[in-house]
Design an enzyme around this catalytic site. Structure first.
Site, PDB file in Angstrom:
ATOM      1  N   TYR A  67       0.899  -1.288   0.084  1.00 44.01           N
ATOM      2  CA  TYR A  67       0.099  -0.017   0.200  1.00 44.01           C
ATOM      3  C   TYR A  67       0.776   1.278   0.071  1.00 44.01           C
ATOM      4  O   TYR A  67       0.666   2.196  -0.833  1.00 44.01           O
ATOM      5  CB  TYR A  67      -0.828   0.021   1.275  1.00 44.01           C
ATOM      6  CG  TYR A  67      -2.052   0.920   1.521  1.00 44.01           C
ATOM      7  CD1 TYR A  67      -3.070   0.951   0.088  1.00 44.01           C
ATOM      8  CD2 TYR A  67      -1.939   1.796   2.322  1.00 44.01           C
ATOM      9  CE1 TYR A  67      -3.914   1.855   0.404  1.00 44.01           C
ATOM     10  CE2 TYR A  67      -2.947   2.925   2.402  1.00 44.01           C
ATOM     11  CZ  TYR A  67      -3.887   2.904   1.351  1.00 44.01           C
ATOM     12  OH  TYR A  67      -4.772   3.940   1.298  1.00 44.01           O
ATOM     13  N   ASP A  68       1.840   1.303   0.821  1.00 46.16           N
ATOM     14  CA  ASP A  68       2.783   2.502   1.083  1.00 46.16           C
ATOM     15  C   ASP A  68       3.397   2.874  -0.053  1.00 46.16           C
ATOM     16  O   ASP A  68       3.349   3.998  -0.780  1.00 46.16           O
ATOM     17  CB  ASP A  68       3.557   2.506   2.219  1.00 46.16           C
ATOM     18  CG  ASP A  68       3.078   1.899   3.449  1.00 46.16           C
ATOM     19  OD1 ASP A  68       1.862   1.796   3.713  1.00 46.16           O
ATOM     20  OD2 ASP A  68       3.602   2.177   4.467  1.00 46.16           O
ATOM     21  N   GLU A  69       3.999   1.906  -0.427  1.00 47.38           N
ATOM     22  CA  GLU A  69       4.910   2.115  -2.090  1.00 47.38           C
ATOM     23  C   GLU A  69       4.103   2.263  -3.235  1.00 47.38           C
ATOM     24  O   GLU A  69       4.508   2.746  -4.102  1.00 47.38           O
ATOM     25  CB  GLU A  69       5.911   0.897  -2.084  1.00 47.38           C
ATOM     26  CG  GLU A  69       6.969   0.818  -0.939  1.00 47.38           C
ATOM     27  CD  GLU A  69       7.986   1.867  -1.027  1.00 47.38           C
ATOM     28  OE1 GLU A  69       7.753   2.934  -1.711  1.00 47.38           O
ATOM     29  OE2 GLU A  69       9.043   1.892  -0.305  1.00 47.38           O
ATOM     30  N   GLY A  70       2.961   1.346  -3.261  1.00 46.76           N
ATOM     31  CA  GLY A  70       2.034   1.456  -4.118  1.00 46.76           C
ATOM     32  C   GLY A  70       1.434   2.977  -4.133  1.00 46.76           C
ATOM     33  O   GLY A  70       1.366   3.496  -5.496  1.00 46.76           O
ATOM     34  N   LYS A  71       1.148   3.581  -3.477  1.00 48.85           N
ATOM     35  CA  LYS A  71       0.499   4.856  -3.313  1.00 48.85           C
ATOM     36  C   LYS A  71       1.654   6.005  -3.388  1.00 48.85           C
ATOM     37  O   LYS A  71       1.529   7.160  -4.183  1.00 48.85           O
ATOM     38  CB  LYS A  71      -0.076   5.489  -1.851  1.00 48.85           C
ATOM     39  CG  LYS A  71      -1.330   4.574  -1.930  1.00 48.85           C
ATOM     40  CD  LYS A  71      -2.577   5.084  -2.503  1.00 48.85           C
ATOM     41  CE  LYS A  71      -3.966   4.741  -2.530  1.00 48.85           C
ATOM     42  NZ  LYS A  71      -4.916   5.069  -3.218  1.00 48.85           N
ATOM     43  N   ASN A  93      -6.475   8.999   8.433  1.00 48.29           N
ATOM     44  CA  ASN A  93      -7.428   8.326   9.114  1.00 48.29           C
ATOM     45  C   ASN A  93      -8.946   9.027   8.984  1.00 48.29           C
ATOM     46  O   ASN A  93      -8.900  10.209   9.541  1.00 48.29           O
ATOM     47  CB  ASN A  93      -7.249   7.833  10.395  1.00 48.29           C
ATOM     48  CG  ASN A  93      -5.745   6.885  10.479  1.00 48.29           C
ATOM     49  OD1 ASN A  93      -4.676   7.432  10.236  1.00 48.29           O
ATOM     50  ND2 ASN A  93      -5.842   5.589  10.737  1.00 48.29           N
ATOM     51  N   VAL A 147      -9.435   0.452  12.962  1.00 46.47           N
ATOM     52  CA  VAL A 147      -9.786   0.600  14.408  1.00 46.47           C
ATOM     53  C   VAL A 147     -11.183   0.976  14.879  1.00 46.47           C
ATOM     54  O   VAL A 147     -11.820   0.533  15.646  1.00 46.47           O
ATOM     55  CB  VAL A 147      -8.502   1.237  14.999  1.00 46.47           C
ATOM     56  CG1 VAL A 147      -8.836   2.951  14.637  1.00 46.47           C
ATOM     57  CG2 VAL A 147      -8.482   1.466  16.419  1.00 46.47           C
ATOM     58  N   GLY A 207      -1.414   0.902  23.287  1.00 50.87           N
ATOM     59  CA  GLY A 207      -2.429   1.941  23.040  1.00 50.87           C
ATOM     60  C   GLY A 207      -1.694   3.418  22.977  1.00 50.87           C
ATOM     61  O   GLY A 207      -2.627   4.267  22.811  1.00 50.87           O
ATOM     62  N   ARG A 240       0.720  10.002  14.074  1.00 46.98           N
ATOM     63  CA  ARG A 240       0.278  10.500  13.091  1.00 46.98           C
ATOM     64  C   ARG A 240      -0.476  11.606  13.178  1.00 46.98           C
ATOM     65  O   ARG A 240      -1.507  11.418  13.854  1.00 46.98           O
ATOM     66  CB  ARG A 240      -0.480   9.505  12.079  1.00 46.98           C
ATOM     67  CG  ARG A 240      -0.862   9.782  10.655  1.00 46.98           C
ATOM     68  CD  ARG A 240      -1.448   8.781   9.701  1.00 46.98           C
ATOM     69  NE  ARG A 240      -0.716   7.570   9.504  1.00 46.98           N
ATOM     70  CZ  ARG A 240      -1.211   6.519   9.293  1.00 46.98           C
ATOM     71  NH1 ARG A 240      -2.600   6.282   9.494  1.00 46.98           N
ATOM     72  NH2 ARG A 240      -0.295   5.408   8.962  1.00 46.98           N
TER      73      ARG A 240
HETATM   74  N1  UDP Z   1      -5.690  -0.930  16.136  1.00 41.97           N
HETATM   75  C1  UDP Z   1      -6.032  -1.246  17.448  1.00 41.97           C
HETATM   76  N2  UDP Z   1      -6.976  -2.382  17.450  1.00 41.97           N
HETATM   77  C2  UDP Z   1      -7.714  -2.735  16.426  1.00 41.97           C
HETATM   78  C3  UDP Z   1      -7.304  -2.110  14.989  1.00 41.97           C
HETATM   79  C4  UDP Z   1      -6.322  -1.129  15.006  1.00 41.97           C
HETATM   80  O1  UDP Z   1      -5.303  -0.963  18.602  1.00 41.97           O
HETATM   81  O2  UDP Z   1      -8.533  -3.571  16.401  1.00 41.97           O
HETATM   82  C5  UDP Z   1      -4.685   0.267  16.097  1.00 41.97           C
HETATM   83  C6  UDP Z   1      -3.639  -0.036  15.105  1.00 41.97           C
HETATM   84  O3  UDP Z   1      -2.645  -0.958  15.807  1.00 41.97           O
HETATM   85  C7  UDP Z   1      -3.035   1.474  14.614  1.00 41.97           C
HETATM   86  C8  UDP Z   1      -4.324   2.085  14.953  1.00 41.97           C
HETATM   87  O4  UDP Z   1      -5.233   1.576  15.603  1.00 41.97           O
HETATM   88  O5  UDP Z   1      -2.198   1.715  15.641  1.00 41.97           O
HETATM   89  C9  UDP Z   1      -5.046   2.565  13.527  1.00 41.97           C
HETATM   90  O6  UDP Z   1      -5.149   1.272  12.723  1.00 41.97           O
HETATM   91  P1  UDP Z   1      -5.876   1.157  11.565  1.00 41.97           P
HETATM   92  O7  UDP Z   1      -6.073  -0.335  11.093  1.00 41.97           O
HETATM   93  O8  UDP Z   1      -7.454   1.863  11.728  1.00 41.97           O
HETATM   94  O9  UDP Z   1      -5.289   2.337  10.645  1.00 41.97           O
HETATM   95  P2  UDP Z   1      -3.604   2.730  10.329  1.00 41.97           P
HETATM   96  O10 UDP Z   1      -3.685   4.163  10.640  1.00 41.97           O
HETATM   97  O11 UDP Z   1      -2.869   1.877  10.954  1.00 41.97           O
HETATM   98  O12 UDP Z   1      -3.687   2.599   8.832  1.00 41.97           O
END
Ligand code: UDP
Length: 312
Positions: free
Chosen positions: A147-151, A176, A189, A209, A278
């Site tokens: 994804y990262d390199e694709g984008k 996000n 998430v 977290g 981020r």
């Molecule tokens: N995350 C989490 N629990 C979950 C899903 C994601 O703690 O059930 C964390 C994940 O490790 C990341 C953040 O939430 O640090 C955002 O994850 P997401 O997959 O939504 O998007 P990302 O920003 O990583 O692309």
């Protein structure tokens, strides 16, 4: 290049139009414009565009196509870590052969293109918050690299079509985003936490977290994309996201409250290459388009929870 204004009706192609953000764009733009929604339904859902006044084309952008349009939003690509890691080759293909087809079609019809790029181009950033001038810190062979390199490749292709063929293409680095129409199983998430909280199941916090994200409500994001299509300058890149930063634990607490849930926190392993923090610097898009996200997390979560009640 002509200055586009969505005040006059246009023919708009939205690739990935049945996906999460694409479907919100279809809704927002189909009221006053002729919208063609293209999607291969790999991670999009036809039900997301049910009842909308759009022409639907089931088509993979990696296959050549010919669609007359004044404006194109290229939203096609798996976007959640779970899905792009499930479909890594499709993700790479979409963001290489796919975007090439989008740009060739735009070149033929002299269409403006808004390319959905991503905050993932910054990888696990060493600079915080991230301005557009930051080059990023990406693992080119890690689990997120498709994804990262694709984008990143897609951004480069867009810039080179702009320079070589004068295609009017604007890059939107989307941070996000959350809201209705996310798939409950896409692994991100917000849907994970909401579905767990609504069922009073344990909330799966990865790592301790303390990692942060900045969450933008879908309606705000869509307004940003529309403004970029009107005012964004070709060959320029703009961050789009809500700069209010939360730890994932804070998000879990807010989701619990929005769901009135008694769920406990369940700490699990942090996925490889998960960015530690981020947050977008959005000064550029504010000064050039006037966009500013309005929906607070509490309000956005409450609207999203209402939608998920019927889905989880
Ligand atoms: N995350 C989490 N629990 C979950 C899903 C994601 O703690 O059930 C964390 C994940 O490790 C990341 C953040 O939430 O640090 C955002 O994850 P997401 O997959 O939504 O998007 P990302 O920003 O990583 O692309």
């Amino acid at each position: 290049m002509p200055n586009l204004s969505l005040n006059s009706a246009m023919r708009i192609l939205i690739t990935g139009g049945a996906g999460f953000i694409g479907s919100h764009l279809c809704k927002r733009l189909s009221e006053k414009n002729e919208v063609v929604c293209m999607d291969n339904l790999l991670t999009g859902k036809k039900s997301n565009i049910d009842g909308l006044n759009v022409e639907f084309l089931e088509q993979d952008i990696t296959e050549p196509f010919d669609v007359n349009a004044d404006l194109v939003f290229n939203m096609a690509s798996p976007a959640s870590p779970v899905f792009y890691q499930k479909y890594p080759l499709e993700t790479l293909e979409t963001n290489s052969a796919g975007i090439k087809n989008v740009l060739e079609n735009a070149r033929k019809y002299n269409a403006k293109v808004v390319q959905a790029s991503t905050s993932e181009v910054y990888g696990d950033p060493k600079l915080h918050p991230q301005p557009e001038t930051y080059w990023g810190n990406v693992n080119p062979i890690g689990p997120r690299s498709c994804y990262d390199e694709g984008k990143r490749f897609a951004e480069s292709l867009c810039m080179n079509y702009h320079t070589k063929y004068e295609v009017d293409v604007v890059l939107a680095r989307i941070f996000n985003t959350y809201g209705p129409n996310m798939l409950k199983k896409d692994g991100r998430v917000v849907p994970n936490f909401i579905c767990q909280a609504l069922k009073n199941e344990k909330i799966s916090v990865y790592g301790n977290g303390e990692q942060t994200r900045s969450f933008c409500y879908a309606d705000d994001l869509v307004e940003g994309l529309v403004l970029l299509s009107e005012k964004g300058r070709g060959g320029e890149v703009y961050n789009l996201g809500n700069p209010r930063e939360y730890t994932i634990l804070q998000l879990a607490e807010q989701v619990k409250e929005a769901c009135n849930s008694s769920s406990e926190i369940d700490y699990r392993g942090l996925p490889e290459d998960d960015p530690i923090k981020r947050k977008p610097d959005i000064a550029k898009v504010i000064s050039e388009t006037g966009w500013n996200p309005k929906v607070e997390l509490k309000e956005g979560l409450s609207r999203t929870v209402e939608w998920f009640r019927g889905v989880c």
